[in-house]
Structure formats: C-alpha cells, structure tokens
Write an enzyme that holds these catalytic residues in place. Sequence first.
Site, PDB file in Angstrom:
ATOM      1  N   THR A   1       7.391  -2.684   2.509  1.00  0.00           N
ATOM      2  CA  THR A   1       6.597  -1.959   1.516  1.00  0.00           C
ATOM      3  C   THR A   1       5.190  -2.567   1.451  1.00  0.00           C
ATOM      4  O   THR A   1       4.966  -3.709   1.844  1.00  0.00           O
ATOM      5  CB  THR A   1       7.231  -1.983   0.109  1.00  0.00           C
ATOM      6  OG1 THR A   1       7.042  -3.287  -0.479  1.00  0.00           O
ATOM      7  CG2 THR A   1       8.714  -1.640   0.142  1.00  0.00           C
TER       8      THR A   1
ATOM      9  N   ALA B   1       2.684  -1.408   3.164  1.00  0.00           N
ATOM     10  CA  ALA B   1       2.124  -1.379   4.523  1.00  0.00           C
ATOM     11  C   ALA B   1       0.995  -0.355   4.666  1.00  0.00           C
ATOM     12  O   ALA B   1       0.578  -0.031   5.775  1.00  0.00           O
ATOM     13  CB  ALA B   1       3.232  -1.101   5.536  1.00  0.00           C
TER      14      ALA B   1
ATOM     15  N   GLY C   1      -4.198  -5.271   4.856  1.00  0.00           N
ATOM     16  CA  GLY C   1      -3.209  -5.982   4.049  1.00  0.00           C
ATOM     17  C   GLY C   1      -2.172  -6.738   4.867  1.00  0.00           C
ATOM     18  O   GLY C   1      -2.141  -6.666   6.103  1.00  0.00           O
ATOM     19  N   ILE C   2      -1.311  -7.454   4.165  1.00  0.00           N
ATOM     20  CA  ILE C   2      -0.274  -8.263   4.801  1.00  0.00           C
ATOM     21  C   ILE C   2       0.819  -7.358   5.412  1.00  0.00           C
ATOM     22  O   ILE C   2       1.348  -7.640   6.481  1.00  0.00           O
ATOM     23  CB  ILE C   2       0.343  -9.243   3.766  1.00  0.00           C
ATOM     24  CG1 ILE C   2      -0.743 -10.193   3.229  1.00  0.00           C
ATOM     25  CG2 ILE C   2       1.491 -10.039   4.388  1.00  0.00           C
ATOM     26  CD1 ILE C   2      -0.356 -10.939   1.950  1.00  0.00           C
TER      27      ILE C   2
ATOM     28  N   VAL D   1       7.170   2.522  -5.441  1.00  0.00           N
ATOM     29  CA  VAL D   1       8.372   1.679  -5.526  1.00  0.00           C
ATOM     30  C   VAL D   1       8.899   1.514  -6.950  1.00  0.00           C
ATOM     31  O   VAL D   1      10.042   1.116  -7.154  1.00  0.00           O
ATOM     32  CB  VAL D   1       8.147   0.273  -4.897  1.00  0.00           C
ATOM     33  CG1 VAL D   1       7.905   0.377  -3.391  1.00  0.00           C
ATOM     34  CG2 VAL D   1       7.006  -0.482  -5.590  1.00  0.00           C
TER      35      VAL D   1
ATOM     36  N   TYR E   1      -0.254 -10.623 -14.245  1.00  0.00           N
ATOM     37  CA  TYR E   1       0.181 -10.758 -12.840  1.00  0.00           C
ATOM     38  C   TYR E   1       1.066 -11.991 -12.689  1.00  0.00           C
ATOM     39  O   TYR E   1       2.091 -11.946 -12.007  1.00  0.00           O
ATOM     40  CB  TYR E   1      -1.076 -10.866 -11.984  1.00  0.00           C
ATOM     41  CG  TYR E   1      -0.871 -10.962 -10.488  1.00  0.00           C
ATOM     42  CD1 TYR E   1      -0.500  -9.846  -9.735  1.00  0.00           C
ATOM     43  CD2 TYR E   1      -1.125 -12.159  -9.807  1.00  0.00           C
ATOM     44  CE1 TYR E   1      -0.362  -9.935  -8.357  1.00  0.00           C
ATOM     45  CE2 TYR E   1      -0.998 -12.248  -8.426  1.00  0.00           C
ATOM     46  CZ  TYR E   1      -0.616 -11.140  -7.703  1.00  0.00           C
ATOM     47  OH  TYR E   1      -0.487 -11.231  -6.334  1.00  0.00           O
ATOM     48  N   ALA E   2       0.686 -13.086 -13.351  1.00  0.00           N
ATOM     49  CA  ALA E   2       1.485 -14.321 -13.282  1.00  0.00           C
ATOM     50  C   ALA E   2       2.898 -14.061 -13.810  1.00  0.00           C
ATOM     51  O   ALA E   2       3.893 -14.510 -13.228  1.00  0.00           O
ATOM     52  CB  ALA E   2       0.821 -15.437 -14.085  1.00  0.00           C
TER      53      ALA E   2
HETATM   54  P1  NAI Z   1      -3.067  -5.055  -0.565  1.00  0.00           P
HETATM   55  O1  NAI Z   1      -3.683  -4.606  -1.831  1.00  0.00           O
HETATM   56  O2  NAI Z   1      -3.901  -5.139   0.666  1.00  0.00           O
HETATM   57  O3  NAI Z   1      -1.770  -4.182  -0.250  1.00  0.00           O
HETATM   58  C1  NAI Z   1      -0.853  -3.844  -1.248  1.00  0.00           C
HETATM   59  C2  NAI Z   1      -0.295  -2.484  -0.925  1.00  0.00           C
HETATM   60  O4  NAI Z   1       0.674  -2.143  -1.921  1.00  0.00           O
HETATM   61  C3  NAI Z   1      -1.326  -1.365  -0.907  1.00  0.00           C
HETATM   62  O5  NAI Z   1      -1.295  -0.684   0.318  1.00  0.00           O
HETATM   63  C4  NAI Z   1      -0.910  -0.462  -2.073  1.00  0.00           C
HETATM   64  O6  NAI Z   1      -1.148   0.913  -1.841  1.00  0.00           O
HETATM   65  C5  NAI Z   1       0.573  -0.760  -2.163  1.00  0.00           C
HETATM   66  N1  NAI Z   1       1.114  -0.397  -3.465  1.00  0.00           N
HETATM   67  C6  NAI Z   1       0.554  -0.622  -4.683  1.00  0.00           C
HETATM   68  N2  NAI Z   1       1.328  -0.092  -5.644  1.00  0.00           N
HETATM   69  C7  NAI Z   1       2.395   0.477  -5.025  1.00  0.00           C
HETATM   70  C8  NAI Z   1       3.534   1.192  -5.481  1.00  0.00           C
HETATM   71  N3  NAI Z   1       3.722   1.432  -6.790  1.00  0.00           N
HETATM   72  N4  NAI Z   1       4.424   1.626  -4.569  1.00  0.00           N
HETATM   73  C9  NAI Z   1       4.235   1.417  -3.255  1.00  0.00           C
HETATM   74  N5  NAI Z   1       3.162   0.746  -2.758  1.00  0.00           N
HETATM   75  C10 NAI Z   1       2.260   0.292  -3.641  1.00  0.00           C
HETATM   76  O7  NAI Z   1      -2.415  -6.472  -0.902  1.00  0.00           O
HETATM   77  P2  NAI Z   1      -1.966  -7.697   0.018  1.00  0.00           P
HETATM   78  O8  NAI Z   1      -2.981  -8.743  -0.130  1.00  0.00           O
HETATM   79  O9  NAI Z   1      -1.536  -7.237   1.351  1.00  0.00           O
HETATM   80  O10 NAI Z   1      -0.717  -8.177  -0.850  1.00  0.00           O
HETATM   81  C11 NAI Z   1       0.619  -7.967  -0.518  1.00  0.00           C
HETATM   82  C12 NAI Z   1       1.470  -8.677  -1.537  1.00  0.00           C
HETATM   83  O11 NAI Z   1       1.134 -10.062  -1.555  1.00  0.00           O
HETATM   84  C13 NAI Z   1       1.284  -8.180  -2.969  1.00  0.00           C
HETATM   85  O12 NAI Z   1       2.530  -8.155  -3.614  1.00  0.00           O
HETATM   86  C14 NAI Z   1       0.396  -9.228  -3.589  1.00  0.00           C
HETATM   87  O13 NAI Z   1       0.567  -9.303  -4.981  1.00  0.00           O
HETATM   88  C15 NAI Z   1       0.871 -10.472  -2.885  1.00  0.00           C
HETATM   89  N6  NAI Z   1      -0.085 -11.555  -2.896  1.00  0.00           N
HETATM   90  C16 NAI Z   1      -1.302 -11.410  -2.295  1.00  0.00           C
HETATM   91  C17 NAI Z   1      -2.230 -12.432  -2.360  1.00  0.00           C
HETATM   92  C18 NAI Z   1      -3.587 -12.310  -1.751  1.00  0.00           C
HETATM   93  O14 NAI Z   1      -4.428 -13.173  -1.998  1.00  0.00           O
HETATM   94  N7  NAI Z   1      -3.880 -11.295  -0.962  1.00  0.00           N
HETATM   95  C19 NAI Z   1      -1.921 -13.693  -3.044  1.00  0.00           C
HETATM   96  C20 NAI Z   1      -0.598 -13.751  -3.614  1.00  0.00           C
HETATM   97  C21 NAI Z   1       0.278 -12.704  -3.533  1.00  0.00           C
END
Ligand code: NAI
Length: 265
Positions: A19, A21, A26-27, A78, A172-173
Amino acid sequence: SLEITRIQPFPEQRTAIVTGAGAARGIGRRVARKLAAEGWSVVAADLDAAAVEAFAEELAAELPADSGQKVLGVGVDVSDQAAVDAAFARVDAEMPPIAALVNLAGIPSPHSIFELTSEIWDRVMDVNGKGTLLMMQAAAKRMVDGGFGGRIVNTSSITALDGGGTFSKTGYAAAKAAVQGLTRGAARELGQYGITANVILPGPIDTDIMGGTLTDERKEGMSSNIPLQRVGQPEEVAGLIAFLVGEDSSYVTGTSISVDGGKHM
Ligand code: NAI
C-alpha cells in the site's frame, strides 16, 4: 499444535500487497520494484488509483515475459472497509495467493496540539491506524487459509518514540504508536499460523510526504543531529522491508526496527 506450525513453503507464484505505492518518489514504489525483482507478484495499492494503475503497467513491462509474475494496480482508501473489501475481491480474482502485506499508506499531520481538531485526529488515526488494521485483517485471513504462513510489515515512525523532533506532529506520533501496538498484537495472534508481523520506524526519508517541505536547506539542518549526517533515501527503507518479507527473516516477528541513520537510539 505442531501441525499448524509446520507450515508449507511459499508457493512459487505468490503475491505481495504494497500500500502507498502511488507516490512517484515514495517508499512504496521502491518496495514494489524490489519485491518484483525478487520474484513476487505485486499489488500496488493506493488512494491515487490512476497513479498505481500507470505504475503497475510500467512495472509489468519491466518483468521478464516468462516469469509468470503478475502486477495489479488498485485504487483503495485503506481506511474504508468497503473499499478494502472491493480491492481484495480483485486480488482474489486476478492474482496468485497472498503471502505478504506491506502497509506503507500513511498521511502526516503537521499540527500542534491546539491545531489538532477532532476531524484531523480522526483522519490521521483512520489512515495510519485503522488502515493498517483493515489491510491486516483481510490479508491475514487469506494467509491463514493459504496454510503457508506469511509476512506482514507495518510502518510506524521514529516520531512515535520522540514525539516529532523540531516541529509539531503529535497526532501523527499517536497514530504511529498505534501501529506499533497493532503489529505486536498481530505478531502474537498470528504466529501460530507461521505469519510474521514486524514494524519499521523510518526517520527522515527523502520523499514528498511533507508536501515538498523537505528542502535542501532543511535536509541539511536535520542532518546535524543524525549520526550518519544525512536524511535517508526511499531505497534504504525498501532494503529493510525486503529483508522482512524475505526468507532470511523467518524467525523475526513482533519486532520494531528503526531505519533512521541513528537519529533515535
Ligand atoms: P508518500 O507521501 O510519498 O506516500 C504515501 C502514499 O500513501 C501516497 O501515495 C498516498 O496517496 C498514499 N495514501 C495516503 N492515504 C491513503 C489512504 N487512505 N489509502 C491508501 N493510500 C493512501 O510517503 P512515504 O514517505 O513514501 O511514506 C510511506 C510511509 O512511511 C508512510 O506511512 C509514512 O508515514 C511513513 N514514514 C515516512 C517517513 C518519511 O520521512 N518519508 C518517516 C517515517 C515514516
């Protein structure tokens, strides 16, 4: 019993659901690519249906034609039970059996305690917390039925431990702390079926999650209190996730692993 714990190996054709993606930088996409390279069929799921559909097409075209692997892009919120049910109905119909779930969908909440309205709280808990639960419920049920165990990787954040560093991230925390509890509970409940559940805690990773606020200047400022002296790259998180999904982590469950350059220890 012994019969339950002596599980079958994963079938050769098996599916990992990733999920979050949808985001180009993003990751989630890095994880989807890496797992596909390791032989998995992949479901790329995201709120942004158009983005994951396009990504799935791109990824499918990169795979060797004779691999038998499939890629499916599916739009899903989700946090919405009906949407999750619909997404899994498609996965059941179109994909090999589910053996891994990687929950990366998440939203930030850069709000102070005083800005954290009940609506914002609900949304941040719904997506990060309930979204993780709903996806786990649906995937774990299928893993149990499959009889060959499975892998679940959930995504918390070092913010769950330190409250958010230099600026406000209280909601968020809280939501990311919930993900840790959910993962530990799942690890306890699902271990008897050979299903592992682990939670990763990324530190600052260079993606667009903060809406592009991670400028070069801010990255440099943040780096000073990170032992490795830099923010992380999404590939570096994908590497940890691939380990937790792979064979080498077979006796690792219920654990929390930081991937943060040493920022929080
Ligand atoms: P990102 O913002 O690039 O990607 C997150 C994705 O989740 C987006 O494509 C978005 O459309 C999707 N999304 C949001 N709400 C959704 C929903 N209700 N249903 C389905 N998809 C949904 O974020 P990134 O950086 O790739 O983060 C991935 C995970 O890692 C997240 O859970 C984030 O909280 C966590 N994280 C990221 C950090 C960072 O510095 N980038 C640090 C710590 C945790």
